[in-house]
Design a protein around this motif. Structure first.
Motif, PDB file in Angstrom:
ATOM      1  N   LEU A  76     -12.761 -16.686   6.449  1.00  0.00           N
ATOM      2  CA  LEU A  76     -11.546 -15.945   6.122  1.00  0.00           C
ATOM      3  C   LEU A  76     -10.350 -16.881   5.982  1.00  0.00           C
ATOM      4  O   LEU A  76      -9.484 -16.666   5.129  1.00  0.00           O
ATOM      5  CB  LEU A  76     -11.274 -14.896   7.198  1.00  0.00           C
ATOM      6  N   LEU A  77     -10.290 -17.907   6.816  1.00  0.00           N
ATOM      7  CA  LEU A  77      -9.204 -18.878   6.723  1.00  0.00           C
ATOM      8  C   LEU A  77      -9.240 -19.606   5.386  1.00  0.00           C
ATOM      9  O   LEU A  77      -8.214 -19.746   4.711  1.00  0.00           O
ATOM     10  CB  LEU A  77      -9.305 -19.883   7.872  1.00  0.00           C
ATOM     11  N   MET A  78     -10.435 -20.070   4.984  1.00  0.00           N
ATOM     12  CA  MET A  78     -10.576 -20.753   3.699  1.00  0.00           C
ATOM     13  C   MET A  78     -10.197 -19.825   2.556  1.00  0.00           C
ATOM     14  O   MET A  78      -9.434 -20.204   1.644  1.00  0.00           O
ATOM     15  CB  MET A  78     -12.021 -21.227   3.529  1.00  0.00           C
ATOM     16  N   LEU A  79     -10.709 -18.600   2.600  1.00  0.00           N
ATOM     17  CA  LEU A  79     -10.433 -17.618   1.553  1.00  0.00           C
ATOM     18  C   LEU A  79      -8.926 -17.363   1.417  1.00  0.00           C
ATOM     19  O   LEU A  79      -8.389 -17.305   0.306  1.00  0.00           O
ATOM     20  CB  LEU A  79     -11.186 -16.334   1.891  1.00  0.00           C
ATOM     21  N   THR A  80      -8.246 -17.231   2.547  1.00  0.00           N
ATOM     22  CA  THR A  80      -6.815 -16.920   2.542  1.00  0.00           C
ATOM     23  C   THR A  80      -5.988 -18.107   2.063  1.00  0.00           C
ATOM     24  O   THR A  80      -5.084 -17.952   1.233  1.00  0.00           O
ATOM     25  CB  THR A  80      -6.354 -16.500   3.951  1.00  0.00           C
ATOM     26  N   LEU A  81      -6.285 -19.303   2.570  1.00  0.00           N
ATOM     27  CA  LEU A  81      -5.498 -20.487   2.204  1.00  0.00           C
ATOM     28  C   LEU A  81      -5.666 -20.834   0.722  1.00  0.00           C
ATOM     29  O   LEU A  81      -4.696 -21.240   0.063  1.00  0.00           O
ATOM     30  CB  LEU A  81      -5.896 -21.676   3.075  1.00  0.00           C
ATOM     31  N   ILE A  82      -6.876 -20.678   0.203  1.00  0.00           N
ATOM     32  CA  ILE A  82      -7.093 -20.957  -1.230  1.00  0.00           C
ATOM     33  C   ILE A  82      -6.275 -20.001  -2.084  1.00  0.00           C
ATOM     34  O   ILE A  82      -5.652 -20.405  -3.083  1.00  0.00           O
ATOM     35  CB  ILE A  82      -8.593 -20.855  -1.579  1.00  0.00           C
ATOM     36  N   GLN A  83      -6.235 -18.735  -1.686  1.00  0.00           N
ATOM     37  CA  GLN A  83      -5.461 -17.763  -2.456  1.00  0.00           C
ATOM     38  C   GLN A  83      -3.960 -18.024  -2.334  1.00  0.00           C
ATOM     39  O   GLN A  83      -3.217 -17.875  -3.305  1.00  0.00           O
ATOM     40  CB  GLN A  83      -5.796 -16.347  -1.990  1.00  0.00           C
ATOM     41  N   ILE A  84      -3.500 -18.414  -1.153  1.00  0.00           N
ATOM     42  CA  ILE A  84      -2.082 -18.748  -0.990  1.00  0.00           C
ATOM     43  C   ILE A  84      -1.708 -19.903  -1.912  1.00  0.00           C
ATOM     44  O   ILE A  84      -0.682 -19.861  -2.602  1.00  0.00           O
ATOM     45  CB  ILE A  84      -1.783 -19.101   0.481  1.00  0.00           C
ATOM     46  N   TRP A  85      -2.541 -20.939  -1.935  1.00  0.00           N
ATOM     47  CA  TRP A  85      -2.271 -22.087  -2.800  1.00  0.00           C
ATOM     48  C   TRP A  85      -2.337 -21.685  -4.278  1.00  0.00           C
ATOM     49  O   TRP A  85      -1.490 -22.103  -5.086  1.00  0.00           O
ATOM     50  CB  TRP A  85      -3.258 -23.210  -2.504  1.00  0.00           C
ATOM     51  N   SER A  86      -3.325 -20.880  -4.646  1.00  0.00           N
ATOM     52  CA  SER A  86      -3.467 -20.469  -6.044  1.00  0.00           C
ATOM     53  C   SER A  86      -2.274 -19.638  -6.505  1.00  0.00           C
ATOM     54  O   SER A  86      -1.783 -19.813  -7.623  1.00  0.00           O
ATOM     55  CB  SER A  86      -4.764 -19.678  -6.237  1.00  0.00           C
ATOM     56  N   TRP A  87      -1.816 -18.729  -5.657  1.00  0.00           N
ATOM     57  CA  TRP A  87      -0.645 -17.924  -6.007  1.00  0.00           C
ATOM     58  C   TRP A  87       0.597 -18.806  -6.130  1.00  0.00           C
ATOM     59  O   TRP A  87       1.411 -18.616  -7.038  1.00  0.00           O
ATOM     60  CB  TRP A  87      -0.418 -16.832  -4.967  1.00  0.00           C
ATOM     61  N   PHE A  88       0.751 -19.747  -5.223  1.00  0.00           N
ATOM     62  CA  PHE A  88       1.886 -20.679  -5.285  1.00  0.00           C
ATOM     63  C   PHE A  88       1.865 -21.451  -6.597  1.00  0.00           C
ATOM     64  O   PHE A  88       2.884 -21.559  -7.293  1.00  0.00           O
ATOM     65  CB  PHE A  88       1.825 -21.634  -4.097  1.00  0.00           C
ATOM     66  N   VAL A  89       0.703 -21.989  -6.952  1.00  0.00           N
ATOM     67  CA  VAL A  89       0.574 -22.804  -8.164  1.00  0.00           C
ATOM     68  C   VAL A  89       0.822 -21.967  -9.407  1.00  0.00           C
ATOM     69  O   VAL A  89       1.531 -22.394 -10.332  1.00  0.00           O
ATOM     70  CB  VAL A  89      -0.819 -23.464  -8.217  1.00  0.00           C
ATOM     71  N   ASN A  90       0.243 -20.773  -9.456  1.00  0.00           N
ATOM     72  CA  ASN A  90       0.423 -19.922 -10.630  1.00  0.00           C
ATOM     73  C   ASN A  90       1.886 -19.570 -10.852  1.00  0.00           C
ATOM     74  O   ASN A  90       2.393 -19.668 -11.976  1.00  0.00           O
ATOM     75  CB  ASN A  90      -0.406 -18.639 -10.473  1.00  0.00           C
ATOM     76  N   SER A  91       2.560 -19.175  -9.789  1.00  0.00           N
ATOM     77  CA  SER A  91       3.967 -18.796  -9.918  1.00  0.00           C
ATOM     78  C   SER A  91       4.836 -19.993 -10.273  1.00  0.00           C
ATOM     79  O   SER A  91       5.697 -19.918 -11.154  1.00  0.00           O
ATOM     80  CB  SER A  91       4.453 -18.158  -8.618  1.00  0.00           C
ATOM     81  N   CYS A  92       4.609 -21.112  -9.584  1.00  0.00           N
ATOM     82  CA  CYS A  92       5.408 -22.316  -9.834  1.00  0.00           C
ATOM     83  C   CYS A  92       5.238 -22.789 -11.277  1.00  0.00           C
ATOM     84  O   CYS A  92       6.223 -23.118 -11.955  1.00  0.00           O
ATOM     85  CB  CYS A  92       4.985 -23.407  -8.856  1.00  0.00           C
ATOM     86  N   SER A  93       4.004 -22.813 -11.751  1.00  0.00           N
ATOM     87  CA  SER A  93       3.742 -23.264 -13.121  1.00  0.00           C
ATOM     88  C   SER A  93       4.249 -22.261 -14.144  1.00  0.00           C
ATOM     89  O   SER A  93       4.823 -22.631 -15.176  1.00  0.00           O
ATOM     90  CB  SER A  93       2.237 -23.493 -13.315  1.00  0.00           C
ATOM     91  N   TYR A  94       4.041 -20.972 -13.861  1.00  0.00           N
ATOM     92  CA  TYR A  94       4.447 -19.920 -14.801  1.00  0.00           C
ATOM     93  C   TYR A  94       5.956 -19.963 -15.038  1.00  0.00           C
ATOM     94  O   TYR A  94       6.418 -20.031 -16.180  1.00  0.00           O
ATOM     95  CB  TYR A  94       4.026 -18.565 -14.241  1.00  0.00           C
TER      96      TYR A  94
END
Length: 375
Positions: free
Chosen positions: A163-181
């Motif tokens: 669950l920790l891996m799943l959550t942290l990967i999604q946090i990073w992915s959301w951060f990257v998507n928003s920052c890049s977008y």
């Protein structure tokens, strides 16, 4: 402060509306409806650039766009029903049936549902497959499931390694998507020959074919594969720009718009994927968590976009590296296409071990020991 509050409430409204939409529709239509919802976001960018061209002062622009949203807020409160999945998870069965009957009536469908009440002494009935359900998902006994729902909270997402891996990967992915977008929107002047309004309009227009492409790829491929493919492709496109910008100047516009197309696609899919991953008991708060990471990315995007003034194309290098790493990490996330939404954190944890679907005859079944299931 009022500008911050306006953005806060708008983000919250968009997020809650998206969660509600996906809980109101069936699993076979979640990808399509999620994509269509995001498509109107792109149309909004194009309209926003036209309004901004006429309304130049930012205070007047904020007031104009805020007033446009008030009728939608009122209509949403009056027309949209409550989520039957959420009502069911809270034990409000009569309210759940009322909403489902209204939906059936609106779809001109015949209501034919048998309500079976079970207690702890008849928990064996809960392991039987419903004739209306085509996907088999591991279930907990009634008492254990009830206690799990009561205990579920956002801290449950950090309860074990999976669950920790799943959550942290999604946090990073959301951060990257928003920052890049938003970062690519801020450097849109480079795509429009130096004209910011034209560049923003182009950045919005390029999203529309992205969503058409999403509808096609989501139909044939899983959420995870789509998410990884778009993020990796967008990251590679951003990394190529510094290599060719001097010798082939027009490549900035071409690859920049292609990168915007890819990041728009991944931003759309990550909404669908995360919404399907998080369990009903904490779906809103979990989406709020990853959305907060996205808002942080949006806050930092202007500063990263300005790095291009410090060193030529440095911002494209950073956007590219972030997209590439997030895309590769997202391959570790579970696939959710065609599966029912997880009701509890325990349901989500079961997906670490196996998923059984009668729709997938080529599934490889894995026997899991009792000690593994209790992780």
């Amino acid at each position: 402060m009022h500008h911050f509050l306006a953005g806060f409430f708008k983000s919250g409204y968009i997020l809650c509306s998206y969660v509600l939409l996906n809980e109101l529709i069936g699993k076979t239509k979640r990808g399509l409806m999620g994509t269509l919802t995001q498509a109107f976001f792109a149309i909004g960018i194009v309209i926003f650039s036209l309004i901004a061209y006429k309304v130049r002062h930012w205070r007047s622009l904020t007031l104009t766009t805020s007033l446009m949203g008030i009728p939608l807020l009122i209509l949403s409160c009056l027309i949209l029903p409550e989520s039957p999945i959420w009502l069911n998870s809270k034990g409000k069965f009569q309210d759940t049936l009322t909403v489902l009957k209204d939906i059936a009536s609106g779809n001109h469908s015949k209501w034919d549902q048998k309500l079976i009440q079970t207690d702890s002494s008849s928990s064996e009935n809960e392991d039987e497959d419903s004739e209306d359900e085509i996907t088999i998902q591991p279930h907990l006994p009634a008492q254990a499931k009830s206690s799990s729902q009561e205990a579920d909270n956002v801290s449950s997402l950090f309860a074990n390694k999976f669950l920790l891996m799943l959550t942290l990967i999604q946090i990073w992915s959301w951060f990257v998507n928003s920052c890049s977008y938003y970062g690519l929107n801020l450097v849109a002047g480079d795509f429009g020959g130096g004209d910011l309004y034209t560049g923003v309009a182009l950045a919005g227009c390029v999203e529309l074919p992205a969503y058409v492409l999403n509808i096609l790829t989501l139909k044939h491929f899983g959420r995870r594969d789509n998410l990884a493919a778009y993020m990796i492709s967008g990251g590679i496109a951003m990394l190529i720009i510094p290599l060719l910008a001097t010798s082939v100047p027009f490549v900035i516009t071409t690859l920049g718009l292609f990168g915007k197309l890819c990041i728009s696609s991944s931003f759309n899919i990550i909404y669908i994927h995360s919404n399907e991953i998080f369990p009903t008991t904490i779906r809103n708060v979990s989406m709020g968590l990853v959305s907060s990471a996205a808002r942080l990315g949006g806050i930092l995007s202007p500063h990263l976009a300005k790095l291009g003034d410090v060193y030529p194309n440095l911002h494209f290098i950073l956007f590219g590296l972030m997209g590439l790493t997030a895309g590769l990490l997202s391959l570790k996330l579970p696939e959710t296409k065609g599966l029912p939404l997880s009701e509890t954190v325990q349901d989500l944890r079961q997906r670490q071990f196996h998923i059984v679907s009668v729709q997938s005859p080529h599934v490889t079944y894995k026997k899991v020991s009792k000690s593994d299931q209790d992780l």
